[in-house]
Scaffold this active site. Structure first.
Site, PDB file in Angstrom:
ATOM      1  N   SER A  20       0.809  -1.219   0.000  1.00 23.62           N
ATOM      2  CA  SER A  20       0.000   0.000   0.000  1.00 23.62           C
ATOM      3  C   SER A  20       0.843   1.270   0.000  1.00 23.62           C
ATOM      4  CB  SER A  20      -0.942   0.005   1.210  1.00 23.62           C
ATOM      5  OG  SER A  20      -0.211  -0.144   2.420  1.00 23.62           O
ATOM      6  N   ASP A 173      -4.681   6.980   9.952  1.00 22.34           N
ATOM      7  CA  ASP A 173      -4.458   5.603  10.399  1.00 22.34           C
ATOM      8  C   ASP A 173      -3.093   5.412  11.039  1.00 22.34           C
ATOM      9  OD1 ASP A 173      -2.710   5.581   8.225  1.00 22.34           O
ATOM     10  OD2 ASP A 173      -3.859   4.110   7.078  1.00 22.34           O
ATOM     11  N   HIS A 176       0.100   5.169   7.002  1.00 17.21           N
ATOM     12  CA  HIS A 176       0.363   5.582   5.630  1.00 17.21           C
ATOM     13  C   HIS A 176       0.625   7.087   5.570  1.00 17.21           C
ATOM     14  CE1 HIS A 176      -2.030   1.854   5.227  1.00 17.21           C
ATOM     15  NE2 HIS A 176      -1.189   1.618   4.242  1.00 17.21           N
TER      16      HIS A 176
END
Length: 205
Positions: A20, A173, A176
């Protein structure tokens, strides 16, 4: 996966194989790692096109399963940034090492130059696990003669105030980076990618 920008026969083609962080999770496409890195390189005069082969949630095993068909004949260099999800799942470092070795073996067989980006495992699995995981990347670098960058997130984690950096440069979060964080990551990793381009160009001569 997608290529950013128009193709040109004179361009060097790279592929960024990752999770990701590579894929650009939570960001508009233009703000992700691959587009920002490509823009950074182009601004410095490099004719380069980067294939975004980042898949959110991917592991080293997933990368191994994808690398053969990712490295099409027009791809000349490979950025490998995998392992974070292995750590999150508590994967045996020996398995992660074997998967990464497999990725490098495929690249080597295809004559593709590689930049291997490491990770720094947290200490919550204990010091033995951390040491076993952290040493995978420099060990494989020495074994295969790849280029090496210590950590994908070093542009953020090396800042003097980590709490302030997390607030400024990470998404909610906490895992990231936001667009500004990606820019710092690109500024840090960019020179290593330039070294990869140099290796590709040297091999073409």
């Amino acid at each position: 996966m997608m290529l950013i920008g128009p193709a040109s026969a004179a361009e060097i083609r790279l592929a960024a194989l990752g999770d990701s962080l590579t894929q650009g999770y939570g960001l508009p496409q233009a703000d992700g790692f691959v587009p920002q890195l490509e823009g950074w390189l182009r601004a410095r005069g490099h004719a380069v096109q980067i294939l975004n082969a980042g898949v959110s949630g991917d592991t080293t095993a997933g990368g191994l399963s994808r690398v053969d068909w990712t490295l099409t004949p027009d791809v000349q260099g490979l950025i490998v940034a995998l392992g974070g999800n292995d750590v999150l799942r508590g994967t045996d470092p020996a398995n992660s090492r074997a998967n990464l070795r497999g990725i490098l073996e495929v690249a080597q067989a295809k004559g593709v130059q590689v930049l291997l980006i490491g990770i720094e495992a947290p200490g919550n699995y204990g010091p033995d696990y951390k040491q076993a995981f952290d040493t995978i990347y420099p060990d494989l670098t020495a074994e295969f003669g790849t280029l090496y960058a210590r950590s994908f997130l070093s542009g953020l984690t090396d800042l003097p105030d980590t709490d302030d950096a997390r607030a400024k440069y990470m998404q909610d979060d906490g895992l990231h980076p936001n667009a500004d964080g990606v820019l710092l990551i690109v500024d840090t990793l960019g020179p290593a990618v330039e070294d990869l381009l140099d290796r590709v160009e040297a091999g073409d001569q």
